[in-house]
Motif scaffolding. Structure first.
Motif, mmCIF file in Angstrom:
data_model
loop_
_atom_site.group_PDB
_atom_site.id
_atom_site.type_symbol
_atom_site.label_atom_id
_atom_site.label_comp_id
_atom_site.label_asym_id
_atom_site.label_seq_id
_atom_site.Cartn_x
_atom_site.Cartn_y
_atom_site.Cartn_z
ATOM 1 N N ILE A 122 0.845 -1.204 0.000
ATOM 2 C CA ILE A 122 0.000 0.000 0.000
ATOM 3 C C ILE A 122 0.876 1.248 0.000
ATOM 4 O O ILE A 122 0.535 2.254 -0.635
ATOM 5 C CB ILE A 122 -1.016 -0.006 1.164
ATOM 6 N N LEU A 123 2.050 1.183 0.659
ATOM 7 C CA LEU A 123 2.944 2.339 0.630
ATOM 8 C C LEU A 123 3.521 2.544 -0.766
ATOM 9 O O LEU A 123 3.678 3.672 -1.222
ATOM 10 C CB LEU A 123 4.056 2.188 1.666
ATOM 11 N N THR A 124 3.809 1.431 -1.457
ATOM 12 C CA THR A 124 4.249 1.532 -2.853
ATOM 13 C C THR A 124 3.190 2.263 -3.681
ATOM 14 O O THR A 124 3.508 3.155 -4.470
ATOM 15 C CB THR A 124 4.486 0.134 -3.428
ATOM 16 N N CYS A 125 1.918 1.904 -3.458
ATOM 17 C CA CYS A 125 0.816 2.556 -4.180
ATOM 18 C C CYS A 125 0.784 4.049 -3.871
ATOM 19 O O CYS A 125 0.597 4.871 -4.772
ATOM 20 C CB CYS A 125 -0.518 1.942 -3.777
ATOM 21 N N MET A 126 0.986 4.408 -2.605
ATOM 22 C CA MET A 126 0.923 5.819 -2.220
ATOM 23 C C MET A 126 2.068 6.614 -2.844
ATOM 24 O O MET A 126 1.884 7.737 -3.297
ATOM 25 C CB MET A 126 0.974 5.946 -0.702
ATOM 26 N N TYR A 127 3.259 6.016 -2.865
ATOM 27 C CA TYR A 127 4.407 6.706 -3.458
ATOM 28 C C TYR A 127 4.188 6.893 -4.951
ATOM 29 O O TYR A 127 4.503 7.937 -5.526
ATOM 30 C CB TYR A 127 5.699 5.916 -3.205
ATOM 31 N N LEU A 128 3.612 5.856 -5.575
ATOM 32 C CA LEU A 128 3.307 5.911 -6.992
ATOM 33 C C LEU A 128 2.288 7.011 -7.266
ATOM 34 O O LEU A 128 2.418 7.794 -8.217
ATOM 35 C CB LEU A 128 2.752 4.555 -7.419
ATOM 36 N N ASN A 129 1.290 7.096 -6.388
ATOM 37 C CA ASN A 129 0.260 8.125 -6.522
ATOM 38 C C ASN A 129 0.879 9.521 -6.421
ATOM 39 O O ASN A 129 0.546 10.410 -7.197
ATOM 40 C CB ASN A 129 -0.794 7.922 -5.436
#
Lengths: 125, 247
Positions: free
Chosen positions: B234-241
């Motif tokens: 989920i942190l990967t998703c947030m950084y990507l966002n």
């Protein structure tokens, strides 16, 4: 005759279905009002770990960047001291973002600028 | 008596050397390979029937897929679609590595900081490159807080840059520390149980207590294994966002 019977039957079915939908909606409403009990401990556990780590990581990364800059520019210990404290500030800022639901995003946010709606945030500024 | 941290030793299974670099196949490499093979086998075999009404195995595979798909959709939006395969692979790999490590006599690859840091570094560099490609030099406005007093901006930029560099560190340390702590704790209790049994008499009866603790802790470790895979993803998703949408 058969058609009439059928339509009557369908009407009955429809009204009872509508009732059942209403009942289901009401019971669902009651359920939604309660907090999802099963989810809280897990989310809390994950959050607790992140808060502690974020505080330490800020200081470590700040100190390390300062140490590298000092080694490169030969200014020991100027950058290390400065970035150590700025790293601590970054760690605290990350924690603040984490607990206010901003999820460690860099930069300030729209809701922060028009924080006038929230008296608590206005006081903090 | 075995030390509780002995389980983390890297053992070379067969030595390999490439241009002077030691690239030996170790127990860590073996379990990474196992995680890849088992997860591929699981997904391929589970989806083999491709039934409209899924069976248990297919249901599990579809739940995993939908879990990650929902995560990407909720945190990145439709622009995140091209990155879904990477995020899904990441989640499955970490989940399988963590879960494999819970099997007795196995090895937890994610308990090594090198492994988790390389994963985090790939994400950090990748996300930064995506941001630079998508937004060009405008990407650096990411570090300039809007609406801050002018005099404070130099300090805030430094703080933002540090907080950006904290990301791969906290991402990797979180996974590694959770795995290391959990497995060490399990071994400490296991060692206690063995020592008490060895002491004999009334102590042998007391060894039931650490044994019960191990059972409870194993359950907790399963939760941690799944939770940490989830947090990492989920942190990967947030950084990507952040990289795709700036702010």
């Amino acid at each position: 005759m058969i058609l009439g019977d059928n339509s009557n039957h369908r009407q009955d079915g429809n009204s009872s279905l509508a009732d059942r939908i209403k009942q289901a909606e009401q019971s669902a409403k009651g359920r939604v009002d309660k907090p999802p009990a099963g989810h809280m401990p897990v989310a809390g556990l994950a959050l607790a770990g992140r808060v502690a780590l974020e505080l330490v990581a800020g200081v470590v990364v700040g100190g390390f960047l300062g140490w590298m800059l000092d080694r490169w520019l030969g200014t020991t210990p100027g950058f290390m001291l400065g970035l150590f404290f700025l790293g601590a500030a970054a760690g605290m800022m990350n924690v603040w973002r984490l607990v206010t639901g901003r999820n460690m995003k860099a930069g300030y946010f729209e809701e922060h600028r028009d924080a006038d709606k929230d008296p608590d945030e206005k006081g903090n500024r | 008596m075995h030390s509780p941290v002995e389980q983390f030793t890297i053992k070379t299974l067969f030595a390999l050397n490439l241009l002077g670099f030691d690239i030996s196949f170790t127990n860590s490499s073996l379990f990474m390979l196992l995680a890849v093979v088992l997860s591929t086998l699981f997904l391929v075999l589970a989806m083999r029937p491709a039934a409209l009404v899924p069976g248990r195995l297919q249901g599990a595979a579809e739940m995993m897929y939908e879990f990650v798909a929902d995560m990407v959709r909720a945190n990145v939006g439709s622009e995140g679609r091209p990155y879904f395969p990477f995020v899904f692979t990441l989640f499955v790999f970490i989940l399988f590595s963590n879960m494999l490590g819970l099997i007795p006599y196995s090895y937890t690859t994610t308990s090594q900081i090198v492994v988790t840091f390389v994963l985090a570094a790939v994400i950090f560099i990748g996300v930064t490159l995506i941001g630079l490609i998508k937004h060009g030099l405008h990407f650096f406005s990411f570090f300039v807080p809007s609406g801050a007093p002018k005099a404070l901006i130099p300090f805030l930029v430094v703080i933002e840059v540090i907080s950006y560099f904290v990301r791969p560190v906290s991402l990797s340390v979180r996974l590694f520390a959770n795995m290391l702590a959990g497995h060490t704790m399990l071994k400490v209790f296991a060692g206690l149980a063995v020592m008490l049994t060895g002491a004999g008499g009334i102590f042998a009866v007391g060894s039931v207590l650490p044994l019960a603790a191990i059972i409870g802790l194993t359950g907790l470790e399963m939760l941690v294994a799944a939770l940490q895979a989830y947090v990492f993803t989920i942190l990967t998703c947030m950084y990507l966002n952040d990289a795709l949408h700036l702010h």
